[in-house]
Motif scaffolding. Sequence first.
Motif, PDB file in Angstrom:
ATOM      1  N   GLU A 187       0.815  -1.210   0.000  1.00  0.00           N
ATOM      2  CA  GLU A 187       0.000   0.000   0.000  1.00  0.00           C
ATOM      3  C   GLU A 187       0.847   1.257   0.000  1.00  0.00           C
ATOM      4  N   GLU A 188       2.049   1.173   0.618  1.00  0.00           N
ATOM      5  CA  GLU A 188       2.900   2.355   0.711  1.00  0.00           C
ATOM      6  C   GLU A 188       4.155   2.209  -0.149  1.00  0.00           C
ATOM      7  N   PHE A 189       4.070   1.369  -1.169  1.00  0.00           N
ATOM      8  CA  PHE A 189       5.224   1.053  -1.997  1.00  0.00           C
ATOM      9  C   PHE A 189       5.779   2.316  -2.653  1.00  0.00           C
ATOM     10  N   VAL A 190       7.080   2.533  -2.490  1.00  0.00           N
ATOM     11  CA  VAL A 190       7.761   3.677  -3.094  1.00  0.00           C
ATOM     12  C   VAL A 190       8.863   3.142  -3.997  1.00  0.00           C
ATOM     13  N   THR A 191       8.976   3.704  -5.202  1.00  0.00           N
ATOM     14  CA  THR A 191       9.992   3.233  -6.138  1.00  0.00           C
ATOM     15  C   THR A 191      11.056   4.292  -6.390  1.00  0.00           C
ATOM     16  N   CYS A 192      12.226   3.797  -6.709  1.00  0.00           N
ATOM     17  CA  CYS A 192      13.324   4.598  -7.235  1.00  0.00           C
ATOM     18  C   CYS A 192      13.349   4.299  -8.726  1.00  0.00           C
ATOM     19  N   GLY A 193      13.165   5.298  -9.562  1.00  0.00           N
ATOM     20  CA  GLY A 193      13.078   5.071 -10.995  1.00  0.00           C
ATOM     21  C   GLY A 193      11.823   5.699 -11.563  1.00  0.00           C
ATOM     22  N   GLY A 194      11.647   5.585 -12.880  1.00  0.00           N
ATOM     23  CA  GLY A 194      10.480   6.162 -13.520  1.00  0.00           C
ATOM     24  C   GLY A 194      10.885   7.007 -14.719  1.00  0.00           C
ATOM     25  N   VAL A 195      10.029   7.943 -15.100  1.00  0.00           N
ATOM     26  CA  VAL A 195      10.276   8.788 -16.269  1.00  0.00           C
ATOM     27  C   VAL A 195      11.558   9.587 -16.080  1.00  0.00           C
ATOM     28  N   ASP A 196      12.423   9.539 -17.081  1.00  0.00           N
ATOM     29  CA  ASP A 196      13.714  10.239 -17.039  1.00  0.00           C
ATOM     30  C   ASP A 196      13.478  11.746 -16.910  1.00  0.00           C
ATOM     31  N   LEU A 197      14.076  12.353 -15.879  1.00  0.00           N
ATOM     32  CA  LEU A 197      13.865  13.778 -15.611  1.00  0.00           C
ATOM     33  C   LEU A 197      14.445  14.673 -16.698  1.00  0.00           C
ATOM     34  N   LYS A 198      15.405  14.162 -17.457  1.00  0.00           N
ATOM     35  CA  LYS A 198      15.987  14.954 -18.540  1.00  0.00           C
ATOM     36  C   LYS A 198      14.950  15.282 -19.604  1.00  0.00           C
ATOM     37  N   GLU A 199      13.882  14.496 -19.641  1.00  0.00           N
ATOM     38  CA  GLU A 199      12.871  14.656 -20.682  1.00  0.00           C
ATOM     39  C   GLU A 199      11.646  15.437 -20.218  1.00  0.00           C
ATOM     40  N   VAL A 200      11.767  16.071 -19.025  1.00  0.00           N
ATOM     41  CA  VAL A 200      10.652  16.837 -18.461  1.00  0.00           C
ATOM     42  C   VAL A 200      11.160  18.228 -18.046  1.00  0.00           C
ATOM     43  N   ASN A 201      10.386  19.247 -18.337  1.00  0.00           N
ATOM     44  CA  ASN A 201      10.742  20.622 -17.974  1.00  0.00           C
ATOM     45  C   ASN A 201      10.305  20.898 -16.533  1.00  0.00           C
ATOM     46  N   PRO A 202      11.238  21.108 -15.599  1.00  0.00           N
ATOM     47  CA  PRO A 202      10.862  21.304 -14.193  1.00  0.00           C
ATOM     48  C   PRO A 202      10.099  22.605 -13.939  1.00  0.00           C
ATOM     49  N   LYS A 203      10.174  23.548 -14.860  1.00  0.00           N
ATOM     50  CA  LYS A 203       9.454  24.813 -14.680  1.00  0.00           C
ATOM     51  C   LYS A 203       7.969  24.675 -14.984  1.00  0.00           C
ATOM     52  N   THR A 204       7.624  23.625 -15.761  1.00  0.00           N
ATOM     53  CA  THR A 204       6.226  23.450 -16.182  1.00  0.00           C
ATOM     54  C   THR A 204       5.696  22.037 -15.958  1.00  0.00           C
ATOM     55  N   MET A 205       6.606  21.051 -15.759  1.00  0.00           N
ATOM     56  CA  MET A 205       6.284  19.622 -15.689  1.00  0.00           C
ATOM     57  C   MET A 205       5.796  19.081 -17.019  1.00  0.00           C
ATOM     58  N   GLU A 206       6.011  19.811 -18.097  1.00  0.00           N
ATOM     59  CA  GLU A 206       5.625  19.365 -19.433  1.00  0.00           C
ATOM     60  C   GLU A 206       6.742  18.527 -20.051  1.00  0.00           C
ATOM     61  N   SER A 207       6.360  17.530 -20.805  1.00  0.00           N
ATOM     62  CA  SER A 207       7.316  16.711 -21.536  1.00  0.00           C
ATOM     63  C   SER A 207       8.088  17.571 -22.525  1.00  0.00           C
ATOM     64  N   ARG A 208       9.403  17.312 -22.609  1.00  0.00           N
ATOM     65  CA  ARG A 208      10.214  18.000 -23.605  1.00  0.00           C
ATOM     66  C   ARG A 208      10.066  17.340 -24.982  1.00  0.00           C
ATOM     67  N   LEU A 209       9.422  16.181 -25.010  1.00  0.00           N
ATOM     68  CA  LEU A 209       9.287  15.412 -26.249  1.00  0.00           C
ATOM     69  C   LEU A 209       7.901  15.510 -26.860  1.00  0.00           C
ATOM     70  N   VAL A 210       6.878  15.580 -25.989  1.00  0.00           N
ATOM     71  CA  VAL A 210       5.494  15.578 -26.456  1.00  0.00           C
ATOM     72  C   VAL A 210       4.764  16.801 -25.905  1.00  0.00           C
ATOM     73  N   PRO A 211       4.386  17.751 -26.738  1.00  0.00           N
ATOM     74  CA  PRO A 211       3.677  18.948 -26.270  1.00  0.00           C
ATOM     75  C   PRO A 211       2.366  18.597 -25.569  1.00  0.00           C
TER      76      PRO A 211
END
Length: 403
Positions: free
Chosen positions: A345-369
Amino acid sequence: MKNKKLIVVGGGAAGFFCAIRAKENYPELEVVLLEKQNKVLQKVKVSGGGRCNVTHAIESIPHLLEHYPRGKNFLKKVFYQFGSEETIEWFAKNGVKLHTESDGRMFPITNSSQTIIDCLLGAAKKLGVQVKLGSAVSKVQLKEQTFTVTVNSQELKANYICVACGGYPKSTQFDWLRNLEHNIIEPVPSLFTFNIKSNKDLKDLMGVSLEQAHIRIQSTKANNIGPLLITHWGLSGPCVLKLSAWQARFLHDIGYEFSILVNWINETENDLRARWNELRNGMGAQLFSRNPFELPKRLWLYLINQAGIPENKKWSELASKEQNKLLSILVGQHFEVKGKTTFKEEFVTCGGVDLKEVNPKTMESRLVPNLYFAGEVLNIDGVTGGFNFQNAWSTAAVAAQLA
């Protein structure tokens, strides 16, 4: 935003907060939240022992960032837009006051996670968010600036998508995101307890806790100090959970089999030896059933038994060999860890969508508008203490700006 539609994938903390904030920002926007299960906010319900550790009382953003083994630099640009202070203010405006405990963790004053659930469900309903349960997303396609989302063999159209589905334990579960050309950092567990099966006597100490202990992984510099809990399968508590988070990938790579040293009194051997004679003389003719370290009695009796000292022996009768053995155990008892325990129920993972591909100022994908991400689906995870929820609130709030 009239005649525009946002689909939020995931009915957890990040998903609900994104849907709510998006409707607050754009009242005319149609917002649909999809949850594959028949229940929502399950991790919120069980977190913090059913009390929901909403966030952590942190004085500065640099201090807050220190609690994220992965994603620290990315979150810096997120937290300056929406941090713990803004989280506290939002919940207060929505009728939920939080209180701070001595260790900095913040909970609703009701000490019930249902308060947070009711708040989020109430806000979503009031704003007109459409919540659809049993709606598993299997495919997302973008064509001519419109998303087509396949849900239970049906197709839904949307102008914007926010993926807030949480972390997946299996890499293959991210395949629908890989189809959008996103790279996935291999997921492995974070925040888990240490299984110790070889020491049968330790099992009898189930439920014993310490306010502060020091654990080090042998042959490494990895260590942590904090509250420790003995369970029927081994060691848990913030001390262990935080250590597991920082060393998540290393421990995965070695198959969760390693050696640790437990310092039960969080004191160096040199310091203990320097005051040992004074300590021993102070105990005088008292029996060894009495301990000067304020350790739980069951734990103390276990430790002197490990050192071969009878509890009816007097401190003044302690032999040199027994003394050295006890000193060694107090500041560095050796255990072999064989495996881990995680809570589904409280499972936490290390990993996931590569942060290089996401804009931290908007959380928008850098690949898909117009594709946004929020929460643990990203390669971000925090230590225990409300930090993973803060990641959820913050990334969701920024994504909801649909910048």
